[in-house]
Scaffold this motif. Structure first.
Motif, PDB file in Angstrom:
ATOM      1  N   ALA A  50      15.736  -0.407  -8.606  1.00  0.00           N
ATOM      2  CA  ALA A  50      14.792  -0.221  -7.621  1.00  0.00           C
ATOM      3  C   ALA A  50      13.430  -0.650  -8.412  1.00  0.00           C
ATOM      4  CB  ALA A  50      14.514   1.125  -7.268  1.00  0.00           C
ATOM      5  N   ALA A  51      12.963  -0.378  -9.570  1.00  0.00           N
ATOM      6  CA  ALA A  51      11.827  -0.760 -10.006  1.00  0.00           C
ATOM      7  C   ALA A  51      11.981  -2.202 -10.258  1.00  0.00           C
ATOM      8  CB  ALA A  51      11.765  -0.025 -11.368  1.00  0.00           C
ATOM      9  N   ARG A  52      12.832  -3.017 -10.693  1.00  0.00           N
ATOM     10  CA  ARG A  52      12.757  -4.236 -10.775  1.00  0.00           C
ATOM     11  C   ARG A  52      12.815  -5.115  -9.473  1.00  0.00           C
ATOM     12  NH1 ARG A  52      17.530  -4.739 -15.554  1.00  0.00           N
ATOM     13  NH2 ARG A  52      16.104  -4.759 -17.162  1.00  0.00           N
ATOM     14  N   LEU A  53      13.430  -4.716  -8.407  1.00  0.00           N
ATOM     15  CA  LEU A  53      13.261  -5.324  -6.914  1.00  0.00           C
ATOM     16  C   LEU A  53      11.803  -4.895  -6.380  1.00  0.00           C
ATOM     17  CD1 LEU A  53      16.735  -4.141  -5.514  1.00  0.00           C
ATOM     18  CD2 LEU A  53      15.987  -6.522  -6.205  1.00  0.00           C
ATOM     19  N   GLY A  54      11.166  -4.019  -6.804  1.00  0.00           N
ATOM     20  CA  GLY A  54       9.911  -3.414  -6.222  1.00  0.00           C
ATOM     21  C   GLY A  54       8.954  -4.348  -7.292  1.00  0.00           C
ATOM     22  N   ARG A  55       9.150  -4.645  -8.224  1.00  0.00           N
ATOM     23  CA  ARG A  55       8.353  -5.707  -8.965  1.00  0.00           C
ATOM     24  C   ARG A  55       8.256  -6.928  -8.185  1.00  0.00           C
ATOM     25  NH1 ARG A  55       9.438  -6.790 -15.217  1.00  0.00           N
ATOM     26  NH2 ARG A  55      11.549  -6.823 -14.555  1.00  0.00           N
ATOM     27  N   ASP A  56       9.635  -7.579  -8.154  1.00  0.00           N
ATOM     28  CA  ASP A  56       9.779  -8.750  -7.460  1.00  0.00           C
ATOM     29  C   ASP A  56       9.001  -8.788  -5.915  1.00  0.00           C
ATOM     30  OD1 ASP A  56      11.315  -9.697  -9.599  1.00  0.00           O
ATOM     31  OD2 ASP A  56      13.146  -9.432  -8.403  1.00  0.00           O
ATOM     32  N   PHE A  57       9.089  -7.697  -5.363  1.00  0.00           N
ATOM     33  CA  PHE A  57       8.552  -7.688  -3.904  1.00  0.00           C
ATOM     34  C   PHE A  57       6.821  -7.829  -4.205  1.00  0.00           C
ATOM     35  CE2 PHE A  57       6.212  -4.540  -1.416  1.00  0.00           C
ATOM     36  CZ  PHE A  57       6.331  -4.920  -0.103  1.00  0.00           C
ATOM     37  N   LEU A  58       6.453  -6.973  -5.014  1.00  0.00           N
ATOM     38  CA  LEU A  58       5.023  -6.806  -5.102  1.00  0.00           C
ATOM     39  C   LEU A  58       4.480  -8.226  -5.876  1.00  0.00           C
ATOM     40  CD1 LEU A  58       4.491  -3.310  -6.831  1.00  0.00           C
ATOM     41  CD2 LEU A  58       3.867  -4.149  -4.284  1.00  0.00           C
ATOM     42  N   ALA A  59       5.033  -9.046  -6.741  1.00  0.00           N
ATOM     43  CA  ALA A  59       4.711 -10.261  -7.357  1.00  0.00           C
ATOM     44  C   ALA A  59       4.592 -11.440  -5.770  1.00  0.00           C
ATOM     45  CB  ALA A  59       5.552 -10.702  -8.258  1.00  0.00           C
ATOM     46  N   ARG A  60       5.644 -10.979  -5.085  1.00  0.00           N
ATOM     47  CA  ARG A  60       5.571 -12.000  -3.904  1.00  0.00           C
ATOM     48  C   ARG A  60       4.314 -12.093  -3.078  1.00  0.00           C
ATOM     49  NH1 ARG A  60      11.271 -10.770  -4.067  1.00  0.00           N
ATOM     50  NH2 ARG A  60      10.857  -9.650  -2.006  1.00  0.00           N
ATOM     51  N   GLN A  61       3.763 -10.698  -3.134  1.00  0.00           N
ATOM     52  CA  GLN A  61       2.728 -10.560  -2.143  1.00  0.00           C
ATOM     53  C   GLN A  61       1.298 -11.338  -2.674  1.00  0.00           C
ATOM     54  OE1 GLN A  61       3.963  -8.839   0.482  1.00  0.00           O
ATOM     55  NE2 GLN A  61       5.661  -8.824  -0.880  1.00  0.00           N
ATOM     56  N   ARG A  62       1.291 -11.769  -3.840  1.00  0.00           N
ATOM     57  CA  ARG A  62       0.173 -12.504  -4.387  1.00  0.00           C
ATOM     58  C   ARG A  62      -1.139 -11.734  -4.154  1.00  0.00           C
ATOM     59  NH1 ARG A  62       0.756 -17.666  -5.642  1.00  0.00           N
ATOM     60  NH2 ARG A  62      -1.051 -17.412  -6.772  1.00  0.00           N
ATOM     61  N   LEU A  63      -1.421 -10.345  -4.597  1.00  0.00           N
ATOM     62  CA  LEU A  63      -2.454  -9.892  -4.296  1.00  0.00           C
ATOM     63  C   LEU A  63      -3.614  -9.963  -5.214  1.00  0.00           C
ATOM     64  CD1 LEU A  63      -0.830  -6.385  -3.330  1.00  0.00           C
ATOM     65  CD2 LEU A  63      -2.054  -7.976  -1.813  1.00  0.00           C
ATOM     66  N   SER A 110       0.913  -1.212  -0.098  1.00  0.00           N
ATOM     67  CA  SER A 110      -0.091   0.001  -0.017  1.00  0.00           C
ATOM     68  C   SER A 110       0.886   0.961   0.057  1.00  0.00           C
ATOM     69  CB  SER A 110      -1.082   0.025   1.204  1.00  0.00           C
ATOM     70  OG  SER A 110      -0.074   0.083   2.481  1.00  0.00           O
ATOM     71  N   HIS A 111       2.217   1.210   0.174  1.00  0.00           N
ATOM     72  CA  HIS A 111       2.794   2.200   0.385  1.00  0.00           C
ATOM     73  C   HIS A 111       4.364   2.158  -0.585  1.00  0.00           C
ATOM     74  CE1 HIS A 111       0.207   3.009   3.451  1.00  0.00           C
ATOM     75  NE2 HIS A 111       0.796   4.075   3.760  1.00  0.00           N
ATOM     76  N   THR A 112       4.376   1.472  -1.746  1.00  0.00           N
ATOM     77  CA  THR A 112       5.225   1.243  -2.600  1.00  0.00           C
ATOM     78  C   THR A 112       4.744   1.596  -3.908  1.00  0.00           C
ATOM     79  OG1 THR A 112       6.185  -0.852  -1.485  1.00  0.00           O
ATOM     80  CG2 THR A 112       6.451  -0.464  -3.890  1.00  0.00           C
ATOM     81  N   TRP A 113       5.650   2.600  -4.404  1.00  0.00           N
ATOM     82  CA  TRP A 113       5.286   3.172  -5.846  1.00  0.00           C
ATOM     83  C   TRP A 113       6.580   3.130  -6.695  1.00  0.00           C
ATOM     84  CZ3 TRP A 113       4.216   5.328  -0.879  1.00  0.00           C
ATOM     85  CH2 TRP A 113       2.850   5.317  -0.799  1.00  0.00           C
ATOM     86  N   LEU A 114       6.117   2.767  -7.865  1.00  0.00           N
ATOM     87  CA  LEU A 114       7.235   2.237  -8.846  1.00  0.00           C
ATOM     88  C   LEU A 114       7.287   3.358 -10.104  1.00  0.00           C
ATOM     89  CD1 LEU A 114       7.255  -1.543  -9.198  1.00  0.00           C
ATOM     90  CD2 LEU A 114       8.465   0.059  -7.487  1.00  0.00           C
ATOM     91  N   GLY A 115       6.432   4.230 -10.309  1.00  0.00           N
ATOM     92  CA  GLY A 115       6.403   5.231 -11.192  1.00  0.00           C
ATOM     93  C   GLY A 115       7.529   6.123 -11.288  1.00  0.00           C
ATOM     94  N   GLY A 116       8.035   6.618  -9.976  1.00  0.00           N
ATOM     95  CA  GLY A 116       9.042   7.674  -9.899  1.00  0.00           C
ATOM     96  C   GLY A 116      10.246   6.919 -10.467  1.00  0.00           C
ATOM     97  N   PRO A 117      10.680   5.556  -9.795  1.00  0.00           N
ATOM     98  CA  PRO A 117      11.929   4.987 -10.390  1.00  0.00           C
ATOM     99  C   PRO A 117      11.908   4.911 -11.789  1.00  0.00           C
ATOM    100  CG  PRO A 117      11.177   3.901  -8.110  1.00  0.00           C
ATOM    101  CD  PRO A 117      10.164   4.856  -8.601  1.00  0.00           C
ATOM    102  N   ILE A 118      10.855   4.362 -12.290  1.00  0.00           N
ATOM    103  CA  ILE A 118      10.650   3.956 -13.852  1.00  0.00           C
ATOM    104  C   ILE A 118      10.821   5.343 -14.819  1.00  0.00           C
ATOM    105  CG2 ILE A 118       9.157   3.315 -15.893  1.00  0.00           C
ATOM    106  CD1 ILE A 118       7.982   1.437 -13.762  1.00  0.00           C
ATOM    107  N   ILE A 119      10.400   6.302 -14.286  1.00  0.00           N
ATOM    108  CA  ILE A 119      10.311   7.701 -15.050  1.00  0.00           C
ATOM    109  C   ILE A 119      11.885   8.076 -14.922  1.00  0.00           C
ATOM    110  CG2 ILE A 119       9.857  10.162 -14.925  1.00  0.00           C
ATOM    111  CD1 ILE A 119       7.937   8.615 -16.695  1.00  0.00           C
ATOM    112  N   HIS A 120      12.338   8.013 -13.628  1.00  0.00           N
ATOM    113  CA  HIS A 120      13.761   8.501 -13.633  1.00  0.00           C
ATOM    114  C   HIS A 120      14.691   7.832 -14.249  1.00  0.00           C
ATOM    115  CE1 HIS A 120      17.458   9.197 -11.034  1.00  0.00           C
ATOM    116  NE2 HIS A 120      17.185  10.492 -11.458  1.00  0.00           N
TER     117      HIS A 120
END
Length: 233
Positions: free
Chosen positions: A154-167, A132-142
């Motif tokens: 950071a974007a790729r690690l964030g993707r792995d983190f979110l994928a593990r949450q199984r939302l 609920s408090h992870t955002w990847l748009g900023g790292p991607i645009i940067h």
């Protein structure tokens, strides 16, 4: 001119120009630059130094760039060309990349790669990383604007983190921003990298939301957070 559009432009302007802010009787005109110089809400916070520079101090410590401040600032530069937006957004993106990213655990740990929760006087020590408090748009645009490999990581690690949450199996508790922000992040990832898995993840998360909203709450446009007291939509 449309009042809403005018106010929207002023909201962007106060991020780099104190003169665009409303005149407060006790404070004068304080945009983001003045807020930084003042030292936060109560004038007691330090914005400078390697550990604080780029974050936003507020009443309860530091916000850990809550709601993707780097993205807001860098989009402000792209839409206006004003270099003040880029200067601030670049500093924020570096803070997001280095300080607000959870780098301290092995890559397969459930929390590794998440963005630290807002608040806390040590940039996220208030609570552990959460979708609920992870955002990847900023790292991607940067990364797209600068080629910064740290923001790409950071974007790729964030993707792995979110994928593990199984939302895609989210049960409706603790607020719809959990699947909402996550689906948005996967759409950013799909747009940037073109991996169909990211689009499929976003679609599965949204389909699960629609299922809960229809089966449990009669397709009335909301999901009630049963964990809050009192309950909230």
């Amino acid at each position: 001119r449309d009042i809403g559009a005018s106010r929207y432009e002023r909201m962007f302007a106060i991020l780099v120009d104190d003169a665009a802010a409303d005149d407060q009787p006790a404070l004068g005109r304080i945009g983001l630059p003045g807020f930084i110089e003042r030292g936060g809400t109560y004038g007691t916070q330090a914005f400078y130094g390697w550990f604080n520079y780029g974050d936003i101090a507020w009443a309860d410590g530091y916000c850990s760039l809550h709601y993707d401040w780097p993205l807001v600032m860098l989009l402000g530069f792209l839409r206006s060309g004003d270099p003040r937006f880029f200067a601030r957004g670049h500093a924020m993106a570096q803070h997001r990349r280095d300080i607000d990213q959870d780098h301290g655990r092995p890559g397969t740990h459930k929390l590794s790669g998440g963005q630290f929760y807002q608040k806390g006087h040590w940039h996220g020590n208030y609570y552990f990383p959460t979708p609920s408090h992870t955002w990847l748009g900023g790292p991607i645009i940067h990364w797209l604007m600068t080629g910064d490999e740290g923001s790409l990581e950071a974007a790729r690690l964030g993707r792995d983190f979110l994928a593990r949450q199984r939302l895609e199996t989210w049960d409706g508790d603790w607020g719809a921003r959990i699947p909402g922000w996550t689906a948005d992040n996967f759409l950013w990832l799909w747009w940037a990298f073109g991996d169909p898995k990211d689009l499929s993840r976003a679609e599965a998360i949204l389909a699960n939301f629609e299922r809960l909203e229809t089966e449990k709450y009669g397709a009335r446009g909301f999901i009630i957070n049963e964990q809050y007291k009192p309950r909230s939509e």
